[in-house]
Enzyme design. Structure first.
Site, PDB file in Angstrom:
ATOM      1  N   GLU A 125       0.847  -1.185   0.000  1.00 29.43           N
ATOM      2  CA  GLU A 125       0.000   0.000   0.000  1.00 29.43           C
ATOM      3  C   GLU A 125       0.886   1.240   0.000  1.00 29.43           C
ATOM      4  OE1 GLU A 125      -3.776   2.079   2.308  1.00 29.43           O
ATOM      5  OE2 GLU A 125      -2.884   0.288   3.147  1.00 29.43           O
ATOM      6  N   GLY A 265       3.161   2.452  10.491  1.00 26.95           N
ATOM      7  CA  GLY A 265       2.984   1.798  11.777  1.00 26.95           C
ATOM      8  C   GLY A 265       2.703   0.326  11.601  1.00 26.95           C
ATOM      9  N   MET A 267       0.400  -2.620   8.600  1.00 30.35           N
ATOM     10  CA  MET A 267      -0.330  -2.795   7.334  1.00 30.35           C
ATOM     11  C   MET A 267      -1.288  -3.967   7.449  1.00 30.35           C
ATOM     12  SD  MET A 267      -0.983  -1.816   4.371  1.00 30.35           S
ATOM     13  CE  MET A 267      -2.210  -2.618   3.349  1.00 30.35           C
ATOM     14  N   HIS A 301      -6.581  -1.572  15.319  1.00 28.38           N
ATOM     15  CA  HIS A 301      -6.806  -0.874  14.052  1.00 28.38           C
ATOM     16  C   HIS A 301      -6.613  -1.816  12.866  1.00 28.38           C
ATOM     17  CE1 HIS A 301      -6.692   2.731  11.393  1.00 28.38           C
ATOM     18  NE2 HIS A 301      -5.906   1.950  10.656  1.00 28.38           N
ATOM     19  N   GLU A 302      -5.489  -2.526  12.843  1.00 33.45           N
ATOM     20  CA  GLU A 302      -5.215  -3.386  11.685  1.00 33.45           C
ATOM     21  C   GLU A 302      -6.169  -4.567  11.629  1.00 33.45           C
ATOM     22  OE1 GLU A 302      -3.386  -2.006   9.582  1.00 33.45           O
ATOM     23  OE2 GLU A 302      -2.590  -0.514  10.978  1.00 33.45           O
ATOM     24  N   HIS A 305      -9.496  -3.506  10.199  1.00 32.15           N
ATOM     25  CA  HIS A 305      -9.441  -3.352   8.742  1.00 32.15           C
ATOM     26  C   HIS A 305      -9.913  -4.615   8.018  1.00 32.15           C
ATOM     27  CE1 HIS A 305      -8.007   0.488   7.454  1.00 32.15           C
ATOM     28  NE2 HIS A 305      -6.858   0.443   8.113  1.00 32.15           N
TER      29      HIS A 305
END
Length: 885
Positions: A125, A265, A267, A301-302, A305
């Site tokens: 990304e 941080g 992915m 957070h990851e 996703h």
């Protein structure tokens, strides 16, 4: 690299891909200097496109062979130019076999396939996959993947990719292979592979539906004792997403891999999340309370996703906030819920808003200002910004404020029902929220399309005869690059009222039967008046509770009213905010006094207010620590038309030293009352006590007594955790004790020797020195000669170079311009190694046109010097926009 102007890509120029991909089969023969990649891709013509041309992206590749439907292609069967491979007049169904060679050991950009500590990693990304093979490297082309990895078994015993492991085995000559299948279609930016000598902590975890899944955290040998917190964070994340949103893990396994060389941080590659080590590795010896909290947040957070980014992804990079803003909001809510208390949620909210104000508000006011959904870009890597992430999260939060928690959940459910497995837009998310709740949210779309931070002015008028309170709200938004005229936003303004005794007055809007402690007013026009009824006395107004919208509130309140809110407001955010406003008034006045060479004074009522908060043991220690932390120098600068960094620093230091001496006994008591005995626990209650204790220590070191230096030295030596040890050393260095006591320099050397084999701690060692107002540019240059410093590791570069340029206002903005010359020199050096990281460093000059004239001229000279050099696309865009703003 080049000196030419980069091409500008426009959102409105979007066209659908001419060909879609059904499946891609990737084979890697891994070797550091020459990795062979074979990609077999099945294309189908997109009926929505009139074009018959297959367009593939590629960068830094050695093309070996192209075979289309069994026939080897030669020029002019295809064209290869400017990073694109084009095949004209392709049939409806195409199978392409493309063989390429890549050079991972030469890849310092850390995009695509690269080497870190002898292991293979990928970062795709936003546009890294094109550095692996020729492919339509865009997020709206989604395919299923099969990946087979071949490698030397002794050197690379672990072979990982997305999805589920379906086959593995040994081969002749000491080699082996592993085959992975990802059953869910994904865009190329979510592809990942890892190969190397790694070890893992693994656990079986039972999902809500009773299915067992395998969870793994992979690290380099020697770091396994630092993985339990990341594993626990992953399990908490899975459970929270199941209970809050009904979203389950959809694979048989979920893997986290830690790498020390990483631009970001972490992915969210489907099922194989690759993390910067700083967001995985933790134990009490090397990690602070903040590290523990950050790890839980980033792991969450990851993982989140997996649905908001993987299962539903963005159609094009202009829609980046569709996944990032939404997922930041989700991780903020997760972290707030994990605190387990209302005060914990308030602490989390305050921390998030401080970040927004310190970083995003300046971005909105600078040359890189852009909407949450940008209209154009030159280099997409430059748009991984706080506007996309943090402001995007605030936009998502406003949905919840307007629709309620249940209404937001209904919108999320409809969003997944409509779009699971698809690449969509911000407009699709808005439509799901509106349709699920029967609301017209067309005006809300302006939050996506208009840049800048809105300003909301509040005026009040109390009518004692009719017991009504009229609130007149008006809004405006300053011009931003490319946008001079702004339409009115839909802005939710949460309002509360307090009586003279600090009790809540129920808020009821005229015409409504509902009354509540907090009422959300919907500002939709340039100017609106709301009438509140049954208000028995003139109240003290608590406005924009919980920071209900990302705006700058202009509301004149007296010191007495702010002190009333500071003492009594039931909204913890606004209680903190009242204290910040009181401090900001004085900081701005002190800054002006410094510039005008007037005497500096601090009034007794403010000192007494500070004392009241400091001694109020009924308040959560973490909330007290936040309330007693002055606005940062960056936030002060944002309040000034003309920025004088050294005057701001002088004013803030004067206020801190004055508060230190005036409240020395109270700081001493706060320090002693918040000691945490026994085994270290990174839980919110203990972390809050440590935060308040260490803030007290930092103030005590500013008192006119050398005894306090010895107090910090004792804390350093006796600490059983990194939080207390680092806080003691940082306070000693930043307060100037190193110039008074030789023991401090000895401690600095001891810290390095104690942790020289812990890279993340050595990052902290560089950072605490680079951000100290006592550290000169000459000292920074000496640190750059240290054997532990390297430009090639982003964490290390950020700890020293970024720490100095971004976070050392006193020294970076030297009157002789030497700080800017330093920035220019090392920006160019870093740009040759890693453009993405260099572009971040370029951003520290965003506000230079607002500097005082004596700084503006040397800053512009440094910028122009950089602009004349050969630059990457990433850095060129930032420099050009900064100069032309």
């Amino acid at each position: 690299m080049n000196t030419a102007q980069p091409e500008t890509i426009q959102r409105l120029d979007y066209t659908v891909p001419s060909f879609l991909v059904d499946h891609i089969d990737l084979t890697f023969d891994l070797a550091p200097s020459a990795t062979s990649v074979s990609a077999t891709t099945r294309f189908k013509h997109n009926p929505a496109s009139d074009s018959r041309e297959i367009v593939l992206n590629g960068q830094d590749l050695e093309l070996v062979k192209i075979v289309m439907n069994g026939r080897t292609l030669e020029k002019p069967d295809y064209a290869l130019d400017h990073g694109e491979l084009r095949i004209p007049n392709a049939p409806d169904d195409v199978t392409l076999v493309i063989d390429t060679l890549v050079r991972p050991d030469k890849n310092t950009s850390l995009m695509g396939l690269y080497i870190s500590n002898g292991n293979f990693f990928t970062q795709c990304e936003a546009e890294g996959f094109r550095k692996i093979t020729y492919y339509p490297d865009r997020p709206d082309v989604m395919a299923s993947y099969t990946v087979t990895l071949f490698a030397d078994k002794k050197k690379y015993p672990v072979l990982l990719s997305n999805g589920n492991l379906v086959d593995q085995g040994d081969l002749p000559k000491g080699r082996h292979f592993a085959k992975w299948e990802d059953p869910f279609k994904k865009p190329s930016y979510l592809f990942a592979l890892v190969a190397g000598n790694l070890v893992c902590q693994e656990e079986t975890f039972r999902l809500a539906d009773g299915r067992d899944v395998l969870l793994q955290v992979w690290v380099e040998d020697g770091n396994l004792d630092k993985t339990p917190h990341a594993m626990e964070s992953l399990k908490h994340s899975i459970a929270w997403d199941e209970s809050r949103f009904g979203l389950e893990l959809d694979l048989d396994r979920f893997m986290i891999v830690a790498v020390s060389d990483f631009n970001m941080g972490a992915m969210e590659n489907k099922g194989l999340n690759i993390f910067n080590t700083r967001y995985v590795l933790a134990n009490p010896r090397i990690a602070t309370d903040q590290d523990y909290a950050n790890i839980e947040s980033v792991v969450g957070h990851e993982y989140f996703h997996n649905w908001t980014g993987d299962r539903v992804t963005c159609r094009d990079w202009f829609q980046l906030s569709l996944k990032e803003g939404l997922t930041v909001f989700r991780d903020q809510e997760f972290s707030a819920d994990r605190t387990g208390s209302d005060s914990g949620r308030a602490v989390k909210r305050i921390e998030d808003v401080r970040t927004l104000r310190q970083v995003q508000f300046p971005e909105d006011a600078g040359p890189m200002a852009h909407p949450v959904r940008p209209d154009s870009y030159q280099e997409i890597n430059n748009f991984y910004t706080v506007t996309i992430y943090e402001k995007g999260a605030e936009v998502v939060r406003m949905y919840q404020t307007l629709l309620g928690r249940d209404g937001f959940k209904k919108g999320m459910d409809l969003y997944f029902k409509r779009h699971d497995g698809n690449a969509v837009t911000c407009a699709d998310f808005l439509a799901a929220m509106a349709d699920a709740n029967g609301r017209d949210l067309s005006q809300f779309e302006l939050w996506y399309s208009q840049a800048g931070t809105p300003r909301v002015k509040l005026e009040s008028d109390y009518d004692s005869l009719n017991r009504t309170l009229s609130l007149t709200l008006s809004q405006s938004c300053p011009p931003t690059p490319g946008q001079t005229e702004k339409k009115p936003f839909l802005i939710p303004i949460a309002i509360g009222l307090l009586d003279a005794h600090g009790k809540e007055i129920p808020v009821r809007v005229k015409g409504s039967d509902n009354a509540s402690d907090t009422c959300v007013l919907e500002l939709t026009q340039e100017k609106q008046t709301f009438t509140l009824v049954d208000v028995p006395e003139k109240p003290v107004i608590s406005a924009l509770r919980n920071f209900s919208a990302p705006v700058i509130l202009e509301f004149e309140q007296t010191d007495e009213e702010l002190l009333h809110l500071l003492a009594n407001d039931t909204d913890s955010f606004n209680r903190w905010e009242a204290g910040q406003r009181l401090a900001m008034r004085r900081l701005l006045e002190l800054t002006h006094a410094v510039r005008e060479n007037r005497p500096l004074t601090l009034d007794k009522p403010f000192i007494d207010a500070f004392r009241t908060v400091l001694t109020n043991t009924s308040l959560d220690p973490a909330l007290r620590e936040l309330a007693l932390t002055l606005p940062s120098e960056t936030i002060i600068a944002e309040k000034m038309d003309e920025i004088d960094p050294r005057a701001i620093h002088t004013a803030r230091q004067f206020m801190r030293k004055t508060l230190a001496n005036a409240l020395e006994k109270e700081w001493q008591k706060a320090y002693k009352n918040n000691l945490t005995d026994g085994e270290y626990r990174p839980i919110p209650q203990d972390a809050g006590k440590r935060a308040l204790k260490n803030l007290a220590l930092s103030y005590l070191l500013l008192c006119d007594s050398t005894d306090t230096c010895h107090m910090a030295i004792d804390q350093y030596r006796q600490a059983n955790n990194m939080t207390d040890r680092l806080a003691a050393l940082t306070s000693l260095v930043h307060s100037g004790c190193m110039q008074k006591l030789p023991e401090v320099k000895e401690l600095l050397e001891h810290f390095y020797k104690e942790y020289e084999n812990e890279p993340l701690v050595i990052d902290k060692w560089f950072s605490l020195q680079s951000t100290s107002p006592t550290t000169s540019i000459e000292s920074i240059r000496e640190l750059m000669e240290h054997p532990a410093f390297t430009f090639r590791n982003p964490n290390r570069a950020r700890s020293l170079i970024f720490g100095f340029c971004h976070n050392n206002m006193a020294q970076f903005h030297a009157e002789d311009g030497s700080g800017y010359e330093f920035w220019a020199k090392y920006l160019l050096e870093l740009d040759r190694i890693n453009p993405q990281v260099a572009a971040r460093l370029a951003r520290c000059m965003d506000q230079y046109k607002r500097y005082v004239p004596s700084l503006r001229q040397p800053a512009e000279r440094a910028l122009k010097q950089v602009s004349k050099q050969e630059l990457s696309r990433d850095t060129r865009e930032i420099i050009n926009k900064t100069l032309s703003a």
